[in-house]
Scaffold this motif. Sequence first.
Motif, short mmCIF file in Angstrom:
data_model
loop_
_atom_site.label_atom_id
_atom_site.label_comp_id
_atom_site.label_asym_id
_atom_site.label_seq_id
_atom_site.Cartn_x
_atom_site.Cartn_y
_atom_site.Cartn_z
N TYR A 17 0.84 -1.20 0.00
CA TYR A 17 0.00 0.00 0.00
C TYR A 17 0.88 1.26 0.00
N ARG A 18 1.93 1.25 0.82
CA ARG A 18 2.84 2.39 0.87
C ARG A 18 3.59 2.55 -0.45
N SER A 19 4.00 1.45 -1.04
CA SER A 19 4.73 1.51 -2.31
C SER A 19 3.89 2.14 -3.41
N ASP A 20 2.60 1.85 -3.41
CA ASP A 20 1.72 2.36 -4.46
C ASP A 20 1.31 3.81 -4.24
N PHE A 21 1.21 4.25 -2.98
CA PHE A 21 0.60 5.57 -2.72
C PHE A 21 1.47 6.51 -1.89
N GLY A 22 2.59 6.03 -1.34
CA GLY A 22 3.34 6.83 -0.39
C GLY A 22 4.05 8.01 -1.00
N GLY A 23 4.32 9.02 -0.16
CA GLY A 23 5.06 10.21 -0.56
C GLY A 23 5.97 10.65 0.57
N LYS A 24 6.52 11.84 0.48
CA LYS A 24 7.50 12.30 1.46
C LYS A 24 6.90 12.51 2.84
N ASP A 25 5.60 12.75 2.92
CA ASP A 25 4.93 12.93 4.21
C ASP A 25 4.04 11.75 4.57
N GLY A 26 4.38 10.57 4.06
CA GLY A 26 3.57 9.39 4.30
C GLY A 26 2.59 9.16 3.18
#
Length: 565
Positions: A479-488
Amino acid sequence: MTRITRRRFLQYSAGAGAALTMPWAIRPGVATAATGPQLEKFVQPVPLPGAGLVVATPSGANRYSFTQVPIARQLHPLLPPTPLWAYDDGSGLGGQAGSFGMVVVAQSGTPLNVDFTNHLPATYPSWIPVDTRLTPRGKEVRLMTHLHGAFVAADSDGNPAVTPDGFGPGETQSVYYTNQYPQNAATLLWFHDHGLGATRLNVFAGLAAAYLIRDQYDTGTEPNPVGLPGGAYEIPLVIQDRRFNPDGTFLYPTSDIEGVTWIGEYFGDVMLVNGLVWPFLNVEPRMYRFRILNGCNARILDLDDPGTRMWQIGAEGGMWDRPVPVKALVLAPAERADVIVDFSGLAGKTLMLKNSKPPAPISTPAPPLTAVMQIRVGTTVTQPGPTRVPDTLPGGRAAGFSTSPTAKRYITLNEVGAETAGWYLNLNGVHFGDGTETPTVGTVEDWVYINMTEDTHPMHTHLFTHQVIGRTPFNVDAYRSDFGGKDGVPGGHDPTPYATGPMLPPAPEERGFKDTVKANPGYFTTIRGKFDLPDGVTAPQTYVHHCHIVEHEDNDMMEPFTVTG
């Protein structure tokens, strides 16, 4: 002032059990300022309403007037008096024995006007370490009281989205508590300070009190229509962990990251019950009703059965429809439990209320702190009272709403830059005030808390109580790999395609409506709530929801939501 990073704190935690038995001179350096573990346990009684806890006196018809004042109390015979901040009802607080000292008794359906006037110093004393990056006016003392669980208009809610600067010395916060039924049925609420960026400090200093709502069934007397223990046999138990400096002041450690004061979680090495250190409670061999509040900054409690029979009969949203037998009570900060405890057959016994590590999947970095209080069962009964637990109760089960949810909101819980000067937590990948949810008045929504961190977060919703629908395990990394950014990970992304198993049902202690829910790591937690407003209040109204680990809400795991028309 002790300075400590979270990593070093966790290293200390691993050896904390051994440290409790070490002589003062050879204890690990990170704990040398704490005098707590050397204090003898069970040498003073638990403060009770009218005997150490002040039952607030109205200042007029359906009106209370409080001042927030500095006081000092000796919290253990071997400690010097501890400076505290407290709510004074005008009595001077001569009847307050410990650091937690006030109970307000309200009636469901009868509103109250309440004033809080700040009579504290203009700036924080040295024993309260302020991180000026987080507060609106640096080291100025800015207060704002929030009635936790109240059903009120936004300007009476005491939330920093409405009043970000709070109230300074000499200023008065005036609020109107509706106590409207059924949203505020008979239950235990509590009020505490909610100052922006300083909630953790102001509550740590003592600004917290109980708010007990009664109705025609739950009268607090004995006998009563429900058949519950009452009077002297109904006991509030507010549990908090603290640390002390040798001069008696509370110890709040600070970070050793350059330019940073804030720490990720505050954990004490001493338990306080109703504001005194490791007290004892005298009971008779009969049934009691305990009203338990986890008032800790960050510690999740797992309170073991002390050798009695216990039944939980309610939680934050009030009484349930029937009792549920329990062997332990797992309470995150701000959660409450309404419990019947049977001491009959235990005459002459000495019992121990203990705290254990919460079971998985609950996750917390708290070091062990086992002893809570001693319970001494006498040999005679002054007033027999109830001899059996009622089969049914006049409350309700959170079994759904008359309408289906009109929206589902996906809210992420993130931790960013741990162990750096920019370390903070957030909701939906933004700082407080940079995002908001906009439910429509009268509608029902599902909120899905998606935990991207390693810790359990007790998520508290202002205005509305909610039904816990369930918790679903999911693939956090994908989930993080698909949607994550610098602030989570930003909010709004459905985690259902990433589920790794079925939704788990609510726990037995989540039978009723709640205002605080445990969002565990590795799961997304679904709650359901209805966005009503008090009678006579019109949209828009702005509130907040946040993690009730108060260190987290201060930096910056809190978000506004606005109920729209």
